[in-house]
Write an enzyme that holds these catalytic residues in place. Structure first.
Site, PDB file in Angstrom:
ATOM      1  N   ASP A  82       0.852  -1.187   0.000  1.00 68.14           N
ATOM      2  CA  ASP A  82       0.000   0.000   0.000  1.00 68.14           C
ATOM      3  C   ASP A  82       0.890   1.239   0.000  1.00 68.14           C
ATOM      4  O   ASP A  82       1.073   1.888   1.023  1.00 68.14           O
ATOM      5  CB  ASP A  82      -0.902  -0.066   1.240  1.00 68.14           C
ATOM      6  N   LYS A  84       0.430   3.799  -2.145  1.00 64.09           N
ATOM      7  CA  LYS A  84      -0.360   4.933  -2.672  1.00 64.09           C
ATOM      8  C   LYS A  84       0.535   5.808  -3.561  1.00 64.09           C
ATOM      9  O   LYS A  84       0.672   7.013  -3.357  1.00 64.09           O
ATOM     10  CB  LYS A  84      -1.006   5.732  -1.549  1.00 64.09           C
ATOM     11  N   ILE A  88       5.721  11.737 -10.078  1.00 68.67           N
ATOM     12  CA  ILE A  88       5.897  11.737 -11.538  1.00 68.67           C
ATOM     13  C   ILE A  88       6.282  10.323 -11.980  1.00 68.67           C
ATOM     14  O   ILE A  88       6.804   9.526 -11.187  1.00 68.67           O
ATOM     15  CB  ILE A  88       6.963  12.764 -11.992  1.00 68.67           C
ATOM     16  N   ASN A  90       8.632   8.870 -13.692  1.00 63.18           N
ATOM     17  CA  ASN A  90       9.977   8.334 -13.546  1.00 63.18           C
ATOM     18  C   ASN A  90      10.213   7.814 -12.135  1.00 63.18           C
ATOM     19  O   ASN A  90      10.782   6.737 -11.928  1.00 63.18           O
ATOM     20  CB  ASN A  90      10.983   9.437 -13.902  1.00 63.18           C
ATOM     21  N   THR A  91       9.747   8.582 -11.157  1.00 64.53           N
ATOM     22  CA  THR A  91       9.877   8.170  -9.753  1.00 64.53           C
ATOM     23  C   THR A  91       8.946   6.998  -9.465  1.00 64.53           C
ATOM     24  O   THR A  91       9.340   6.034  -8.800  1.00 64.53           O
ATOM     25  CB  THR A  91       9.531   9.374  -8.842  1.00 64.53           C
ATOM     26  N   GLY A 208     -14.796  -1.829  10.862  1.00 66.96           N
ATOM     27  CA  GLY A 208     -14.442  -1.887  12.289  1.00 66.96           C
ATOM     28  C   GLY A 208     -13.946  -0.557  12.806  1.00 66.96           C
ATOM     29  O   GLY A 208     -14.744   0.343  13.064  1.00 66.96           O
ATOM     30  N   GLN A 210     -12.801   2.126  11.649  1.00 67.42           N
ATOM     31  CA  GLN A 210     -13.256   3.377  11.010  1.00 67.42           C
ATOM     32  C   GLN A 210     -14.783   3.460  10.919  1.00 67.42           C
ATOM     33  O   GLN A 210     -15.332   4.400  10.341  1.00 67.42           O
ATOM     34  CB  GLN A 210     -12.645   3.507   9.607  1.00 67.42           C
ATOM     35  N   GLY A 211     -15.460   2.442  11.409  1.00 64.68           N
ATOM     36  CA  GLY A 211     -16.926   2.497  11.467  1.00 64.68           C
ATOM     37  C   GLY A 211     -17.659   1.736  10.382  1.00 64.68           C
ATOM     38  O   GLY A 211     -18.889   1.667  10.402  1.00 64.68           O
ATOM     39  N   GLY A 212     -16.936   1.187   9.410  1.00 64.43           N
ATOM     40  CA  GLY A 212     -17.597   0.428   8.339  1.00 64.43           C
ATOM     41  C   GLY A 212     -18.065  -0.940   8.822  1.00 64.43           C
ATOM     42  O   GLY A 212     -17.523  -1.488   9.791  1.00 64.43           O
TER      43      GLY A 212
HETATM   44  O1  O7M Z   1      -8.742  -1.300   9.590  1.00 65.87           O
HETATM   45  P1  O7M Z   1      -7.920  -0.053   9.823  1.00 65.87           P
HETATM   46  O2  O7M Z   1      -8.706   1.195   9.821  1.00 65.87           O
HETATM   47  O3  O7M Z   1      -7.013  -0.170  11.018  1.00 65.87           O
HETATM   48  O4  O7M Z   1      -6.874   0.024   8.598  1.00 65.87           O
HETATM   49  C1  O7M Z   1      -7.270   0.250   7.305  1.00 65.87           C
HETATM   50  C2  O7M Z   1      -6.122   0.077   6.344  1.00 65.87           C
HETATM   51  O5  O7M Z   1      -6.578   0.367   5.042  1.00 65.87           O
HETATM   52  C3  O7M Z   1      -4.919   1.003   6.582  1.00 65.87           C
HETATM   53  O6  O7M Z   1      -3.745   0.287   6.231  1.00 65.87           O
HETATM   54  C4  O7M Z   1      -5.117   2.145   5.625  1.00 65.87           C
HETATM   55  O7  O7M Z   1      -3.906   2.677   5.156  1.00 65.87           O
HETATM   56  C5  O7M Z   1      -5.854   1.447   4.476  1.00 65.87           C
HETATM   57  N1  O7M Z   1      -6.797   2.313   3.744  1.00 65.87           N
HETATM   58  C6  O7M Z   1      -7.786   2.989   4.388  1.00 65.87           C
HETATM   59  O8  O7M Z   1      -7.981   2.861   5.591  1.00 65.87           O
HETATM   60  N2  O7M Z   1      -8.609   3.811   3.661  1.00 65.87           N
HETATM   61  C7  O7M Z   1      -8.498   3.986   2.326  1.00 65.87           C
HETATM   62  O9  O7M Z   1      -9.288   4.695   1.731  1.00 65.87           O
HETATM   63  C8  O7M Z   1      -7.507   3.275   1.648  1.00 65.87           C
HETATM   64  C9  O7M Z   1      -6.707   2.401   2.364  1.00 65.87           C
HETATM   65  C10 O7M Z   1      -5.868   1.553   1.619  1.00 65.87           C
HETATM   66  O10 O7M Z   1      -5.681   0.375   1.823  1.00 65.87           O
HETATM   67  O11 O7M Z   1      -5.379   2.074   0.566  1.00 65.87           O
HETATM   68  C11 O7M Z   1      -4.998   1.277  -0.357  1.00 65.87           C
END
Ligand code: O7M
Length: 260
Positions: A82, A84, A88, A90-91, A208, A210-212
């Site tokens: 992950d 993200k 640019i 090249n990097t 969990g 984050q509330g989902g």
């Molecule tokens: O279950 P959590 O909240 O402890 O962790 C969630 C993980 O998912 C954590 O590694 C975040 O970096 C990642 N994540 C998000 O929580 N929200 C996003 O929108 C995107 C990610 C993710 O995985 O990005 C790829």
């Protein structure tokens, strides 16, 4: 290839749970020991493992992180970095290549940098090395609306559309191996699912802590759930992983599985 690996891992394990091994701030040695312990105790309930830069910073990519990747491979679990990626081209190309060389099966990238001199080199590197790329489409946190949710003018049609719809269409056009949509926004999962039409699978974090809700997210169209703190901070991580897996897998089966 990555997509098939994920599907066969999920099918074999009867799990669509990806563990986010985020262990906070600790000494590198303790982080490595704890990561391996949690992986060893929870693996039978997982279909994949995701690592974040918060692990790469203290552990180093080819030192500590690679040990976790190798252990995941021994346990036949695909690994996702992950990162993200959002620089640019090249990097981005170098970043992707390092992560793939360390053994990761897929990387996560941000579509905000666009294709030309943005993510194109990442997709090219993935193709060359036979790995995957997953793109962000709508993030799970509340501020996501400020970027992913803003109204923008579609360059092709001139119409005002939400940014995330354009990103969903890009995920399709770029043949991404997955799209990230927050489990905290089931209505967005549903809407984005209608764009992706099962051609790109939805990876959903935010269950969990984050509330989902696992059942709601899968019912809305999430194919995989990314779960971190609920499992890694649980008193009994294996039991917690099993509980979430049972709910998510049953919801997926009730939905009729992942349609091709
Ligand atoms: O279950 P959590 O909240 O402890 O962790 C969630 C993980 O998912 C954590 O590694 C975040 O970096 C990642 N994540 C998000 O929580 N929200 C996003 O929108 C995107 C990610 C993710 O995985 O990005 C790829």
């Amino acid at each position: 290839m990555f997509r098939q690996e994920m599907e066969s891992s999920a099918e074999k394990k009867k799990s669509n749970i990806i563990l986010a091994l985020d262990l906070g701030v600790d000494s590198p040695q303790r982080l490595l020991t704890r990561s391996l312990r949690i992986l060893n105790t929870t693996h039978e309930h997982l279909c994949a493992v995701k690592l974040n830069r918060q692990a790469v910073l203290p552990l180093g990519l080819f030192t500590g992180v690679q040990k976790i990747v190798n252990r995941a491979k021994e346990l036949k679990l695909p690994t996702i970095m992950d990162a993200k990626i959002n620089d640019i081209g090249n990097t981005n190309r170098a970043i992707a290549e390092y992560y793939y060389k360390a053994g990761f099966d897929a990387v996560i990238a941000s579509p905000f940098v666009g294709w030309t001199e943005g993510l194109q080199p990442v997709f090219e590197t993935a193709q060359k090395m036979n790995r995957g790329v997953i793109v962000l489409v709508y993030m799970s946190h509340r501020g996501a609306i400020e970027g992913y949710g803003q109204m923008v003018q579609d360059a092709d049609t001139g119409q005002l559309v939400p940014q995330y719809r354009i990103f969903a269409e890009r995920a399709l056009k770029w043949k991404a191996d997955g799209a990230v949509v927050g489990a905290t926004y089931p209505e967005k999962i549903r809407e984005i699912h209608t764009v992706l039409k099962d051609k790109v699978e939805i990876y959903s974090p935010g269950v969990g802590a984050q509330g989902g809700d696992a059942e709601v997210a899968v019912k809305a169209g999430a194919d995989y759930l990314i779960v971190g703190r609920s499992v890694v901070e649980a008193e009994d991580p294996a039991k917690k992983a099993e509980q979430i897996k049972d709910v998510a897998w049953q919801s997926l089966e009730r939905r009729g599985g992942k349609t091709e």
